[in-house]
Design a protein around this motif. Structure first.
Motif, mmCIF file in Angstrom:
data_model
loop_
_atom_site.group_PDB
_atom_site.id
_atom_site.type_symbol
_atom_site.label_atom_id
_atom_site.label_comp_id
_atom_site.label_asym_id
_atom_site.label_seq_id
_atom_site.Cartn_x
_atom_site.Cartn_y
_atom_site.Cartn_z
ATOM 1 N N PHE A 151 0.882 -1.197 -0.114
ATOM 2 C CA PHE A 151 -0.086 -0.018 -0.137
ATOM 3 C C PHE A 151 0.811 1.151 -0.087
ATOM 4 C CE2 PHE A 151 -2.902 2.959 2.344
ATOM 5 C CZ PHE A 151 -3.618 3.439 1.373
ATOM 6 N N CYS B 239 -2.332 -0.194 -4.587
ATOM 7 C CA CYS B 239 -2.757 -1.286 -3.513
ATOM 8 C C CYS B 239 -2.629 -2.736 -4.033
ATOM 9 C CB CYS B 239 -3.999 -1.173 -3.054
ATOM 10 S SG CYS B 239 -4.733 -2.188 -2.031
ATOM 11 N N TYR C 73 -11.549 -0.337 0.562
ATOM 12 C CA TYR C 73 -10.804 0.659 0.183
ATOM 13 C C TYR C 73 -11.738 1.962 0.474
ATOM 14 C CZ TYR C 73 -6.952 3.142 -1.956
ATOM 15 O OH TYR C 73 -6.132 3.978 -2.520
#
Lengths: 481, 253
Positions: free
Chosen positions: A151, A194, A235
């Motif tokens: 990330f 990500c 997310y």
């Protein structure tokens, strides 16, 4: 003017809360767009040749494209040569830890209610913060990496994981997909990346917070989420901008790639500056968001609460390629004053037994225009595809508009597609009923609107739901009739 | 508690109330009867503060205060409750959530602390028994898909929760079968005390078998043309409203 109209007026005229800007030194490109600017951006970011080529290719395609005119929105034509395509808060070098980040920047995020320092201690949400065009800090990186989760900012990903970026960037939204996606592909400056490895369930919400700060600057960020087989991630994305008289352009691209059995939940609370009461200023939000359920039994779910921007053009979509894959779209779009939103989704059923669900709640107040535009496409080999769509519109006052444009293309006889739509008006009767029980007008409107949007709000992660509820009430303050 | 003097009210320039005089004291039950279009529901709406109606003349004093100075939510917080003839549906908002928000705003106005979830639920349980209302109904969206009887019971339930000083029941009996009528009336009677008062607006005497009024007023052409005790209601039930109309006509000559 009746009392209710007055409430509407007051409610709608509430000031934008995040309308301040901060002066930190910025590293900028001069206004204008040409191949040199693109080379400048690429050089600034120390990019490999393949990426520069990719950008230039996108730019050449973009030059031959035309701005889409089909959305149900009107705005003066944009002078793409007047915009600055790169602005970064000046920092001596990339910080190694939060302690090295410009304190002014950290203060900015604290004002937004996102304390990056705090984030280190609080569990639950990992944040990547993007100001203007550059990612300034990502929290929780280390603990996530222990699980193999990547990330980080898009730029870092280009440096540290070029093979992943090369493989997936543009695989869901090609660089020539549409006018704004091509523009973004040419000039994007940063964003979030990500990657969830096989079988990993991401233990916390991942979040990106975008903020436009500099004047006359476009923001073009890219987000790329890759979920390997059997993985899961939720997310979150939030955005704000200062109040400025000029319109600012935001053209982002989000790509989601879900392998077999993977699940990605993407939630947005979009609160870009909507312009003032008279329609001056505000962000043009022209965004391409798309996910592909590439593997069987994968699932992508979009949830959005759209309250900001002067003009919104946005259709988070799902390509349901894998058999038994599932696409969902839950949306609340609120427009007030002179805001215009043309938003919805596309569900493309390719695989067998694919399912999609669309729940769209549009709320229009003031003199705004709110359109739902959605496409459900069942392709030939998509045996037993199922879709359910529900589009509800709520009108406040009699000067706003709600529009629904559903497109349904079915090429397979076994498909089942359902579409339901309603339009209602917040009634004086409803308001009076609430007042008679002792509620004040603001609470009454908030209650009714949140009730209307409940089905979508329930889909938001807890961290966001409360914020979104407040935002909804705030956006509509003063809007009954 | 309530003193209405020479009240005139109109809607969209149409004069509906043409000089109402009425005094209501704590502990009393007043029935307002009258033929269709006589102004009964208008009176209820004006008391609750509905903006559509314009008060063109006269005054309303409530606990020595000028009621017309108060907005509808302040009137509610001061203890005026209107049980609606047609309760409004609010999709996505449960009765529980709605009432919790309402009750806590009322409490705040009165300088009381907001009820926490536990005390609120306890209070709710207690009041639910009064109108034999089911918990499941209260978790559903407010009035959405409720039967006529359920809506009216829900109104009385809300009244029980908010503990008003002056309750106005606007045609609460309409759309109720005999069992529901009895339940609703039972609720109202249980809530009755020497400190509160009730105004029952109704078309038929039927409800008054269960909620026994101390006074009966006949509203006709925007005025109270006759007042009496319970026997007046029975007389109206027997003879209809025509004799009242004739009396008024004769008086005018």
């Amino acid at each position: 003017m009746s009392k209710d109209d007055q409430i509407l007026e007051e409610f709608t005229s509430k000031e934008y809360e995040h309308g301040w800007s901060v002066d930190f030194e910025a590293d900028e490109a001069p206004p204008g767009l040409n191949e040199d600017i693109i080379r400048f951006i690429s050089a600034k970011k120390d990019e490999p040749q393949w990426l520069l080529d990719w950008r230039l290719n996108a730019f050449r395609q973009w030059k031959d494209m035309v701005e889409p005119k089909w959305p149900n929105v009107t705005y003066p034509s944009i002078d793409y040569q007047a915009i600055k395509y790169y602005s970064a808060p000046k920092q001596q070098k990339k910080p190694d830890s939060l302690d090295e980040v410009d304190p002014e920047l950290l203060k900015t995020f604290e004002r937004l209610g996102i304390s990056l320092q705090e984030q280190k201690r609080l569990t639950g949400v990992a944040v990547d913060a993007v100001i203007d065009s550059v990612s300034v800090a990502t929290t929780f990186k280390e603990s996530l990496s222990e699980l193999g989760i990547i990330f980080c900012s898009f730029s870092e990903a280009v440096k540290d994981h070029p093979e992943l970026v090369k493989k997936y960037m543009g695989s869901v939204v090609p660089s020539n997909d549409n006018y704004y996606a091509a523009l973004n592909s040419a000039v994007f400056s940063d964003g979030s990346f990500c990657y969830i490895p096989k079988g990993v369930r991401c233990p916390m919400e991942l979040s990106t917070y975008f903020r436009i700060n500099a004047a006359n600057t476009g923001q073009f960020e890219r987000t790329l989420i890759v979920a390997e087989e059997g993985s899961y991630v939720s997310y979150l994305e939030g955005c704000t901008a200062p109040m400025r008289d000029e319109n600012q352009l935001h053209a982002a691209v989000v790509e989601i790639y879900a392998e077999k059995d993977a699940e990605v939940k993407y939630s947005t609370v979009q609160n870009w500056y909507p312009g003032d009461k008279n329609g001056k200023g505000g962000i043009y939000n022209f965004v391409t968001k798309r996910g592909i359920c590439a593997g069987n039994h994968s699932k992508i779910s979009w949830t959005q609460v759209e309250t900001g921007s002067a003009v919104t053009w946005k259709y988070p979509s799902c390509i349901l390629k894998g058999d038994h894959s599932v696409g969902e779209f839950y949306s609340v779009a609120v427009t007030n004053n002179f805001q215009q939103a043309d938003t919805g989704t596309k569900m493309i059923h390719i695989g067998k037994n694919t399912r999609s669900r669309i729940v769209s709640k549009g709320i229009s107040a003031g003199k705004s225009q709110n359109s739902y535009r959605g496409q459900v496409h069942v392709m030939k080999r998509a045996e037993n595809a199922r879709n359910f769509s529900q589009c509800d519109s709520l009108l406040m006052g009699d000067k706003c508009g709600a529009h629904t444009f559903p497109y349904i293309d079915v090429e397979n006889k076994t498909a089942q597609v359902e579409h339901e739509a309603t339009t209602s008006k917040i009634g004086e009767d409803q308001i009076f009923y609430c007042l008679q029980r002792g509620l004040d007008e603001e609470s009454a409107v908030a209650l009714i609107v949140n009730g209307f949007a409940k089905e979508v709000m329930n889909k938001l992660p807890m961290e966001f739901a409360v914020e979104a509820q407040k935002l909804l009430a705030l956006t509509l303050e003063g809007s009954v009739g | 508690m309530l003193k209405i003097t020479d009240l005139h009210a109109s809607i969209e320039d149409k004069q509906i109330l043409q000089g109402i005089n009425l005094e209501v004291n704590a502990g009393e039950v007043h029935a307002i009867m009258g033929p269709n279009g006589s102004g009964k529901s208008t009176l209820a709406s004006v008391l609750a503060g509905r903006e559509d109606y314009e008060v063109t003349n006269g005054s309303i004093s409530y606990f020595e205060k000028d009621l017309l100075e108060f907005g509808p939510e302040e009137r509610a917080r001061e203890g005026i409750f209107l049980a609606f003839q047609y309760p409004v549906e609010i999709p996505g908002v449960s009765t529980t959530n709605f009432l919790k928000t309402a009750l806590n705003q009322v409490r705040e106005y009165r300088g009381e602390k907001a009820l926490d979830a536990v005390s609120f639920l306890k209070l709710m349980k207690e009041k639910m028994k009064l109108v034999e209302i089911d918990q499941a109904l209260l978790s559903r969206s407010l009035n959405e898909g409720f039967s006529g009887g359920e809506k009216k019971r829900n109104e009385i339930f809300q009244m029980a929760m908010l503990e008003p000083k002056l309750s106005i029941l606007d045609e609460t009996d309409s759309g109720l079968d005999i069992d529901a009528l009895r339940i609703v009336a039972n609720g109202v009677n249980t809530l009755k005390s020497k400190d509160n008062a009730t105004i029952v607006v109704t078309h038929y005497q039927r409800l008054l078998d269960y909620i026994v009024p101390d006074f009966v007023h006949v509203l006709y052409q925007g005025q109270i043309v006759k007042s009496g005790d319970k026997s007046l209601a029975l007389e109206l039930e027997e003879k209809g409203y025509d004799w009242i109309k004739e009396e008024v006509a004769a008086h005018a000559l």
